[in-house]
Design an enzyme around this catalytic site. Structure first.
Site, short mmCIF file in Angstrom:
data_model
loop_
_atom_site.label_atom_id
_atom_site.label_comp_id
_atom_site.label_asym_id
_atom_site.label_seq_id
_atom_site.Cartn_x
_atom_site.Cartn_y
_atom_site.Cartn_z
N ARG A 1 -10.18 25.80 7.24
CA ARG A 1 -9.78 27.07 7.83
C ARG A 1 -9.10 27.94 6.78
O ARG A 1 -8.23 27.49 6.04
CB ARG A 1 -8.82 26.85 9.00
CG ARG A 1 -8.36 28.20 9.56
CD ARG A 1 -7.82 28.16 10.91
NE ARG A 1 -7.52 29.51 11.37
CZ ARG A 1 -6.87 29.77 12.47
NH1 ARG A 1 -6.46 28.78 13.24
NH2 ARG A 1 -6.62 31.01 12.82
N ARG B 1 -13.64 30.27 13.20
CA ARG B 1 -12.97 29.27 12.37
C ARG B 1 -13.47 27.87 12.68
O ARG B 1 -13.83 27.58 13.83
CB ARG B 1 -11.46 29.34 12.52
CG ARG B 1 -10.99 29.38 13.96
CD ARG B 1 -9.69 30.18 14.06
NE ARG B 1 -9.18 30.35 15.39
CZ ARG B 1 -9.45 31.41 16.17
NH1 ARG B 1 -10.27 32.35 15.76
NH2 ARG B 1 -8.91 31.51 17.35
N ASP C 1 -8.95 25.25 15.02
CA ASP C 1 -7.75 25.97 15.41
C ASP C 1 -6.89 24.99 16.19
O ASP C 1 -7.36 24.39 17.16
CB ASP C 1 -8.13 27.18 16.27
CG ASP C 1 -6.94 28.05 16.64
OD1 ASP C 1 -5.99 28.13 15.84
OD2 ASP C 1 -6.97 28.68 17.72
N ASP D 1 -3.08 24.50 18.07
CA ASP D 1 -1.89 25.18 18.59
C ASP D 1 -1.05 24.21 19.41
O ASP D 1 -1.61 23.43 20.20
CB ASP D 1 -2.27 26.35 19.50
CG ASP D 1 -2.90 27.50 18.76
OD1 ASP D 1 -2.27 28.02 17.82
OD2 ASP D 1 -4.02 27.90 19.11
#
Length: 161
Positions: free
Chosen positions: A89, A98, A101, A103
């Site tokens: 990334r 991407r 990811d 989170d």
């Protein structure tokens, strides 16, 4: 440094470039390489249209994982950013396609607001692609600001569009 008692954290994983499912599996493997965290549960993978990015962005594969960790929240976030970098990334434009990811959605019942990290994730209650896999593995996980369960947030989103 955290005490020896682990915290339960939930993280979102998404990918819309390359081998999307493979990238998520690789991220899970790399997460597990840290001796201070354990991947306890992983949701099914769901395909979803890209949200917020360019109109022609490829669809995402999304999942949620439950971690038990003795890492502080910011240390967990830094580990996740390192994994994103390892998996290719590059952060150039917000919401661009991407390969991975990651989170933090929830970190125990913590409410965190810093320049680099906001927990609970500020948009999770608006995102079906986050709530559906979260509710699959942790329907009773509580959003510490809204004081609703993951299943309740998903149900609310389903009723309100």
């Amino acid at each position: 440094m955290r005490s020896a008692d682990p915290i339960t954290a939930y993280i979102a994983l998404g990918a819309n470039l390359g081998d999307r499912a493979g990238n998520i599996k690789d991220a899970l493997d790399l997460l597990g390489d840290n001796p201070r965290l354990k991947v306890v549960a992983v949701s099914s993978m769901f395909e979803n249209p890209s949200v917020g990015g360019p109109d022609d962005a490829p669809a995402f594969i999304n999942a949620v994982a439950r971690l038990d960790t003795t890492l502080e929240a910011h240390d967990l976030w830094r580990w996740m950013m390192e994994i994103e970098t390892q998996l290719g990334r590059e952060r150039r434009v917000k919401w661009e396609p991407r390969p991975i990811d990651l989170d933090i959605l929830l970190y125990g019942d913590a409410i965190i607001s810093s320049d680099e990290l906001v927990v609970p994730h500020p948009l999770m209650h608006e995102r079906r692609f986050v709530l559906k896999p979260l509710a699959e593995i942790a329907p009773n996980a509580i959003h510490p600001v809204l004081l609703m369960t993951a299943a309740g947030l998903l149900q609310n989103l389903n009723h309100n569009g």
